[in-house]
Design a protein around this motif. Structure first.
Motif, PDB file in Angstrom:
ATOM      1  N   HIS A  97      19.768  15.045  54.669  1.00 19.86           N
ATOM      2  CA  HIS A  97      21.015  15.453  55.323  1.00 19.86           C
ATOM      3  C   HIS A  97      21.423  16.888  55.044  1.00 19.86           C
ATOM      4  O   HIS A  97      20.956  17.525  54.110  1.00 19.86           O
ATOM      5  N   GLU A  98      22.351  17.351  55.875  1.00 20.17           N
ATOM      6  CA  GLU A  98      22.974  18.659  55.694  1.00 20.17           C
ATOM      7  C   GLU A  98      24.031  18.553  54.592  1.00 20.17           C
ATOM      8  O   GLU A  98      24.260  17.478  54.047  1.00 20.17           O
ATOM      9  N   THR A  99      24.704  19.646  54.304  1.00 21.07           N
ATOM     10  CA  THR A  99      25.773  19.669  53.307  1.00 21.07           C
ATOM     11  C   THR A  99      26.884  18.693  53.681  1.00 21.07           C
ATOM     12  O   THR A  99      27.264  18.608  54.847  1.00 21.07           O
ATOM     13  N   ILE A 100      27.388  17.958  52.671  1.00 21.50           N
ATOM     14  CA  ILE A 100      28.519  17.046  52.878  1.00 21.50           C
ATOM     15  C   ILE A 100      29.737  17.733  52.263  1.00 21.50           C
ATOM     16  O   ILE A 100      29.948  17.679  51.054  1.00 21.50           O
ATOM     17  N   PRO A 101      30.542  18.410  53.078  1.00 23.38           N
ATOM     18  CA  PRO A 101      31.609  19.255  52.529  1.00 23.38           C
ATOM     19  C   PRO A 101      32.723  18.513  51.803  1.00 23.38           C
ATOM     20  O   PRO A 101      33.238  19.013  50.809  1.00 23.38           O
TER      21      PRO A 101
ATOM     22  N   ASP B  13      31.672   9.216  51.322  1.00 23.31           N
ATOM     23  CA  ASP B  13      32.853   9.473  50.502  1.00 23.31           C
ATOM     24  C   ASP B  13      32.699   8.728  49.197  1.00 23.31           C
ATOM     25  O   ASP B  13      31.793   7.904  49.049  1.00 23.31           O
ATOM     26  N   ARG B  14      33.581   9.014  48.254  1.00 24.19           N
ATOM     27  CA  ARG B  14      33.574   8.291  46.986  1.00 24.19           C
ATOM     28  C   ARG B  14      34.302   6.965  47.183  1.00 24.19           C
ATOM     29  O   ARG B  14      35.455   6.944  47.596  1.00 24.19           O
ATOM     30  N   VAL B  15      33.600   5.883  46.899  1.00 23.34           N
ATOM     31  CA  VAL B  15      34.157   4.546  47.041  1.00 23.34           C
ATOM     32  C   VAL B  15      33.926   3.812  45.727  1.00 23.34           C
ATOM     33  O   VAL B  15      32.786   3.653  45.290  1.00 23.34           O
TER      34      VAL B  15
ATOM     35  N   ASN C 141      39.174  11.217  58.392  1.00 20.19           N
ATOM     36  CA  ASN C 141      38.855  12.612  58.666  1.00 20.19           C
ATOM     37  C   ASN C 141      37.623  13.098  57.907  1.00 20.19           C
ATOM     38  O   ASN C 141      37.325  14.280  57.921  1.00 20.19           O
ATOM     39  N   ALA C 142      36.885  12.189  57.242  1.00 21.21           N
ATOM     40  CA  ALA C 142      35.635  12.593  56.585  1.00 21.21           C
ATOM     41  C   ALA C 142      34.682  13.065  57.675  1.00 21.21           C
ATOM     42  O   ALA C 142      34.494  12.376  58.685  1.00 21.21           O
TER      43      ALA C 142
ATOM     44  N   GLY D 162      31.440  17.904  48.371  1.00 23.17           N
ATOM     45  CA  GLY D 162      30.791  19.048  47.726  1.00 23.17           C
ATOM     46  C   GLY D 162      29.327  18.825  47.415  1.00 23.17           C
ATOM     47  O   GLY D 162      28.835  19.311  46.402  1.00 23.17           O
ATOM     48  N   MET D 163      28.614  18.117  48.274  1.00 22.58           N
ATOM     49  CA  MET D 163      27.192  17.847  48.025  1.00 22.58           C
ATOM     50  C   MET D 163      26.335  18.729  48.923  1.00 22.58           C
ATOM     51  O   MET D 163      26.560  18.802  50.131  1.00 22.58           O
ATOM     52  N   ASP D 164      25.361  19.399  48.317  1.00 23.32           N
ATOM     53  CA  ASP D 164      24.442  20.257  49.057  1.00 23.32           C
ATOM     54  C   ASP D 164      23.504  19.433  49.925  1.00 23.32           C
ATOM     55  O   ASP D 164      23.353  18.228  49.728  1.00 23.32           O
ATOM     56  N   ALA D 165      22.842  20.115  50.852  1.00 25.07           N
ATOM     57  CA  ALA D 165      21.832  19.468  51.685  1.00 25.07           C
ATOM     58  C   ALA D 165      20.710  18.964  50.778  1.00 25.07           C
ATOM     59  O   ALA D 165      20.293  19.659  49.850  1.00 25.07           O
TER      60      ALA D 165
END
Length: 193
Positions: A141-145, A178-180, A119-120, A148-151
């Motif tokens: 890139h755009e914001t990665i919700p 994602d965090r891996v 669901n990422a 919590g990373m800004d564009a």
């Protein structure tokens, strides 16, 4: 500042990573305050810079003392601290086998890191650079919700180097990150339609 945060290697220990990132943040603010004190002329701004310098230095010192203390052999977490392996993310990982995923590899199989949740969200981006040798792609890139990373424009490791096949600078894509294993990685990428 962005480079420092990007280049910081996370340990996977939330407490240590929090302290490390917070120190980096405070040190950047402290640098700005010292610059104002050295070169600025406005009295009000110099007073603000002095206050920041005093407060941030005390916070940095306290965090660095905690870092030293946490590495000592007799270190004990605070009484209300969740023991390692029992936090909310650990409970999610332990619950995963009950949801149909195998609990452990069969004899002779190699353990593989679990894939991030499907669901990422897919985020729009433009490819700026593809580096097959390092397995990285630079994306504007755009914001990665979900993390919590800004564009921004940033180089990311891809979870599977095969994802880089056919990507070219200038292409529009949609990707998930994602965090891996303690760092941010691209987990899915597709050309935009």
């Amino acid at each position: 500042m962005a480079n420092r945060f990007r280049d910081t290697k996370l340990s996977g220990d939330p407490d240590r990573d929090f302290a490390e990132m917070l120190i980096a943040s405070y040190e950047e603010t402290l640098f700005l305050a010292k610059t104002q004190l050295d070169y600025g002329g406005d009295r009000q701004l110099r007073e603000t810079a002095q206050k920041i310098q005093d407060e941030q230095q005390a916070r940095i010192d306290a965090l660095k003392q905690w870092q030293v203390r946490s590495r000592e052999a007799g270190y004990r977490p605070q009484p209300n601290q969740t023991p390692p392996g029992e936090g909310p993310l650990d409970r999610q990982a332990q619950a995963a086998p009950a949801q149909g995923q195998p609990a452990s590899p069969a004899a002779g199989e190699k353990a593989v890191a679990p894939a991030p949740p499907s669901n990422a969200p897919l985020v729009a981006a433009t490819v700026r650079k593809v580096d097959d040798a390092t397995g990285k792609v630079t994306l504007d890139h755009e914001t990665i919700p979900n993390i919590g990373m800004d564009a921004m424009t940033m180089a990311y490791k891809v979870q599977d180097p095969a994802m880089l096949k056919g990507l070219k600078p200038g292409e529009k894509v949609r990707f998930s990150a994602d965090r891996v294993n303690g760092s941010i990685a691209v987990t899915r990428i597709q050309k935009a339609r």
